[in-house]
Write a protein that holds these residues in place. Sequence first.
Motif, PDB file in Angstrom:
ATOM      1  N   GLU A   1       0.821  -1.215   0.000  1.00  0.00           N
ATOM      2  CA  GLU A   1       0.000   0.000   0.000  1.00  0.00           C
ATOM      3  C   GLU A   1       0.852   1.260   0.000  1.00  0.00           C
ATOM      4  O   GLU A   1       0.607   2.191  -0.771  1.00  0.00           O
ATOM      5  CB  GLU A   1      -0.941  -0.011   1.207  1.00  0.00           C
ATOM      6  CG  GLU A   1      -2.011  -1.070   1.133  1.00  0.00           C
ATOM      7  CD  GLU A   1      -2.990  -0.971   2.292  1.00  0.00           C
ATOM      8  OE1 GLU A   1      -2.889  -0.013   3.077  1.00  0.00           O
ATOM      9  OE2 GLU A   1      -3.860  -1.851   2.407  1.00  0.00           O
TER      10      GLU A   1
ATOM     11  N   THR B   1       2.451   1.789  -3.430  1.00  0.00           N
ATOM     12  CA  THR B   1       1.536   2.255  -4.465  1.00  0.00           C
ATOM     13  C   THR B   1       1.138   3.710  -4.262  1.00  0.00           C
ATOM     14  O   THR B   1       1.049   4.486  -5.216  1.00  0.00           O
ATOM     15  CB  THR B   1       0.285   1.372  -4.486  1.00  0.00           C
ATOM     16  OG1 THR B   1       0.673   0.010  -4.730  1.00  0.00           O
ATOM     17  CG2 THR B   1      -0.664   1.813  -5.585  1.00  0.00           C
ATOM     18  N   MET B   2       0.913   4.111  -3.004  1.00  0.00           N
ATOM     19  CA  MET B   2       0.372   5.439  -2.735  1.00  0.00           C
ATOM     20  C   MET B   2       1.445   6.508  -2.540  1.00  0.00           C
ATOM     21  O   MET B   2       1.164   7.699  -2.725  1.00  0.00           O
ATOM     22  CB  MET B   2      -0.535   5.396  -1.510  1.00  0.00           C
ATOM     23  CG  MET B   2      -1.724   4.475  -1.671  1.00  0.00           C
ATOM     24  SD  MET B   2      -2.981   4.756  -0.408  1.00  0.00           S
ATOM     25  CE  MET B   2      -3.574   6.362  -0.882  1.00  0.00           C
TER      26      MET B   2
ATOM     27  N   SER C   1      -6.388  -3.937   5.316  1.00  0.00           N
ATOM     28  CA  SER C   1      -5.910  -2.972   4.345  1.00  0.00           C
ATOM     29  C   SER C   1      -6.411  -1.584   4.714  1.00  0.00           C
ATOM     30  O   SER C   1      -7.616  -1.392   4.945  1.00  0.00           O
ATOM     31  CB  SER C   1      -6.405  -3.349   2.938  1.00  0.00           C
ATOM     32  OG  SER C   1      -6.348  -2.256   2.056  1.00  0.00           O
ATOM     33  N   THR C   2      -5.521  -0.615   4.754  1.00  0.00           N
ATOM     34  CA  THR C   2      -5.954   0.754   5.030  1.00  0.00           C
ATOM     35  C   THR C   2      -6.770   1.319   3.870  1.00  0.00           C
ATOM     36  O   THR C   2      -7.642   2.162   4.083  1.00  0.00           O
ATOM     37  CB  THR C   2      -4.741   1.664   5.295  1.00  0.00           C
ATOM     38  OG1 THR C   2      -3.798   1.540   4.226  1.00  0.00           O
ATOM     39  CG2 THR C   2      -4.065   1.300   6.602  1.00  0.00           C
ATOM     40  N   ILE C   3      -6.500   0.859   2.661  1.00  0.00           N
ATOM     41  CA  ILE C   3      -7.303   1.305   1.522  1.00  0.00           C
ATOM     42  C   ILE C   3      -8.737   0.808   1.677  1.00  0.00           C
ATOM     43  O   ILE C   3      -9.700   1.544   1.425  1.00  0.00           O
ATOM     44  CB  ILE C   3      -6.683   0.824   0.196  1.00  0.00           C
ATOM     45  CG1 ILE C   3      -5.326   1.490  -0.009  1.00  0.00           C
ATOM     46  CG2 ILE C   3      -7.614   1.115  -0.976  1.00  0.00           C
ATOM     47  CD1 ILE C   3      -4.586   1.029  -1.239  1.00  0.00           C
ATOM     48  N   SER C   4      -8.890  -0.431   2.126  1.00  0.00           N
ATOM     49  CA  SER C   4     -10.237  -0.955   2.366  1.00  0.00           C
ATOM     50  C   SER C   4     -10.925  -0.177   3.483  1.00  0.00           C
ATOM     51  O   SER C   4     -12.118   0.149   3.396  1.00  0.00           O
ATOM     52  CB  SER C   4     -10.166  -2.440   2.742  1.00  0.00           C
ATOM     53  OG  SER C   4      -9.695  -3.206   1.659  1.00  0.00           O
TER      54      SER C   4
ATOM     55  N   ARG D   1     -10.421   2.901   4.312  1.00  0.00           N
ATOM     56  CA  ARG D   1     -10.822   4.198   3.758  1.00  0.00           C
ATOM     57  C   ARG D   1     -12.075   4.064   2.898  1.00  0.00           C
ATOM     58  O   ARG D   1     -13.000   4.877   2.994  1.00  0.00           O
ATOM     59  CB  ARG D   1      -9.679   4.780   2.916  1.00  0.00           C
ATOM     60  CG  ARG D   1      -9.966   6.154   2.341  1.00  0.00           C
ATOM     61  CD  ARG D   1      -9.019   6.492   1.220  1.00  0.00           C
ATOM     62  NE  ARG D   1      -9.147   5.543   0.099  1.00  0.00           N
ATOM     63  CZ  ARG D   1      -8.359   5.565  -0.970  1.00  0.00           C
ATOM     64  NH1 ARG D   1      -7.371   6.438  -1.054  1.00  0.00           N
ATOM     65  NH2 ARG D   1      -8.536   4.695  -1.947  1.00  0.00           N
ATOM     66  N   ASN D   2     -12.122   3.034   2.068  1.00  0.00           N
ATOM     67  CA  ASN D   2     -13.273   2.853   1.196  1.00  0.00           C
ATOM     68  C   ASN D   2     -14.560   2.624   1.997  1.00  0.00           C
ATOM     69  O   ASN D   2     -15.627   3.132   1.645  1.00  0.00           O
ATOM     70  CB  ASN D   2     -13.038   1.673   0.248  1.00  0.00           C
ATOM     71  CG  ASN D   2     -11.939   1.959  -0.764  1.00  0.00           C
ATOM     72  OD1 ASN D   2     -11.566   3.115  -0.978  1.00  0.00           O
ATOM     73  ND2 ASN D   2     -11.413   0.909  -1.370  1.00  0.00           N
TER      74      ASN D   2
ATOM     75  N   LEU E   1      -6.834   6.323   9.780  1.00  0.00           N
ATOM     76  CA  LEU E   1      -6.115   6.288   8.517  1.00  0.00           C
ATOM     77  C   LEU E   1      -4.845   7.130   8.599  1.00  0.00           C
ATOM     78  O   LEU E   1      -4.783   8.103   9.359  1.00  0.00           O
ATOM     79  CB  LEU E   1      -6.993   6.846   7.382  1.00  0.00           C
ATOM     80  CG  LEU E   1      -8.344   6.184   7.157  1.00  0.00           C
ATOM     81  CD1 LEU E   1      -9.161   7.009   6.160  1.00  0.00           C
ATOM     82  CD2 LEU E   1      -8.176   4.758   6.650  1.00  0.00           C
TER      83      LEU E   1
ATOM     84  N   MET F   1      -3.275   9.825   3.463  1.00  0.00           N
ATOM     85  CA  MET F   1      -4.291   9.141   2.687  1.00  0.00           C
ATOM     86  C   MET F   1      -5.651   9.825   2.783  1.00  0.00           C
ATOM     87  O   MET F   1      -6.429   9.828   1.828  1.00  0.00           O
ATOM     88  CB  MET F   1      -4.401   7.680   3.167  1.00  0.00           C
ATOM     89  CG  MET F   1      -5.436   6.853   2.419  1.00  0.00           C
ATOM     90  SD  MET F   1      -5.641   5.200   3.127  1.00  0.00           S
ATOM     91  CE  MET F   1      -4.084   4.441   2.697  1.00  0.00           C
TER      92      MET F   1
ATOM     93  N   TYR G   1      -9.252  14.331   1.046  1.00  0.00           N
ATOM     94  CA  TYR G   1     -10.701  14.183   0.925  1.00  0.00           C
ATOM     95  C   TYR G   1     -11.465  15.122   1.850  1.00  0.00           C
ATOM     96  O   TYR G   1     -12.692  15.223   1.757  1.00  0.00           O
ATOM     97  CB  TYR G   1     -11.091  12.726   1.188  1.00  0.00           C
ATOM     98  CG  TYR G   1     -10.450  11.787   0.200  1.00  0.00           C
ATOM     99  CD1 TYR G   1     -10.985  11.616  -1.078  1.00  0.00           C
ATOM    100  CD2 TYR G   1      -9.288  11.094   0.528  1.00  0.00           C
ATOM    101  CE1 TYR G   1     -10.381  10.772  -1.995  1.00  0.00           C
ATOM    102  CE2 TYR G   1      -8.677  10.248  -0.390  1.00  0.00           C
ATOM    103  CZ  TYR G   1      -9.224  10.092  -1.646  1.00  0.00           C
ATOM    104  OH  TYR G   1      -8.626   9.268  -2.563  1.00  0.00           O
TER     105      TYR G   1
END
Length: 315
Positions: free
Chosen positions: A106, A109-110, A226-229, A231-232, A243, A247, A251
Motif C-alpha cells: 500500500e 503504491t500510494m 488494508s488501510t485502503i479498504s 478508507r473505502n 487512517l 491518505m 478528501y
Amino acid sequence: MTTNTLIDLPEMRLFAAVVTDGSFTAAADRLGTDKARVSRIVRRMEEKLGAQLLTRSTRHLSVTEVGRDYFERAMCILTAAEAAQASVAQQSREPKGLIKITAGAEFGTMVVDEWIAAFLRQSPKVTVEAEYTSRLVDIIHEGFDIAIRVGTLDDSGLSARKLGDMVFGLYAAPDYLNSAPPLSTVSDLKHHDLIMIKARGRSNWNLVNGSDTERITASPRCAVNSTISARNLAFAGLGIAQLPRFMAEPYLTEGTLQRVLPDWADAPAPVHAVFASSRYMDPKVRSFIDLILSTFKCGDCSSQRMRDQPVQIAA
C-alpha cells in the motif's frame, strides 16, 4: 632549527615513488620529471623533518630506519587520501544504471510511486525496478538496493536513514456522522461503528493525546487488513476509520471525509530507507534518498508544497 611538520602530499608521493622504485632516476621517469628535481625535493624534506630519510652513494640508494618508518606512515596517509578522493568522486557522479527498490504494497503504491516518478524525471540515466510486497524482503540476498519500511526496525545489521513519520487521524463520512450518536470525547467511541485494521488476529486502537493514552478494544463493525479498504468503507458511511493522514487529508476539502477527535490518534510510525551500507553507498541510492528528504515534507505526500516544514509523512 624549527621543524615544519605541515603535510605535503605531493612530496610524500614523490618520496614513496623513490622508495618503491629504488632510485631517483626511476622515480623521476614515473613522475614525469627529472632526477635532479627529485633529489632536491627529498633533500628539502629531510631538512624540514630534521632527519635523514635516505642513504646515498654513487651506486646505491638505501632507506634509513627513520625513512622506512616515514615511508610506511606516508603510504597510509596517501592511501587514505586516495580513498577520500574516490569517495567524493563516486558521490558526485551522475546517477546511472538500475536501482531496485522494495516497499510495502500500500505504501509503495500510494507514496513510493511518486518518489520514483520524481527520481526518474531528475535522473534520466537511471532505471528502476520496484517490488511492493507485504513480506519482509532480504535486500542483501535478493539483490535490492533499498527498502522503504514503515514502523520500528528490527536489528538486522543493515544501515538505515529515517525519512519521517507516518501520522494518523480518525475519519468518517459526513453521512455517517449526521446519523450517529454524539462524538465529543474518546470515550464516546464505544457508541460508534468502527472500522479497524486487523493484525495478528486482533483489532484495536491505541490512541494517544499528549501524555494520555486510550486503548479502544470495542468489537469493530468491520475488520480489514488494508488501510485502503478501511478508507473505502469509511467513504461508504459505515463507521469511523483510523487512517494515515496523507491518505485521508485530500478528501477533507472535497467533503468526502471529516476528521473526528482531532487530538487523538495512534502514535506516529517511523519511515526509514534501509540499505546495505552507508559507507559505500551507490550514487543512485544516495540521490534517491536525498530526493525524498528534500521533497517529501508535506501532509498529502505531494512534493510541491510546504518545502520548509520538518520532514514528515503527514500534515
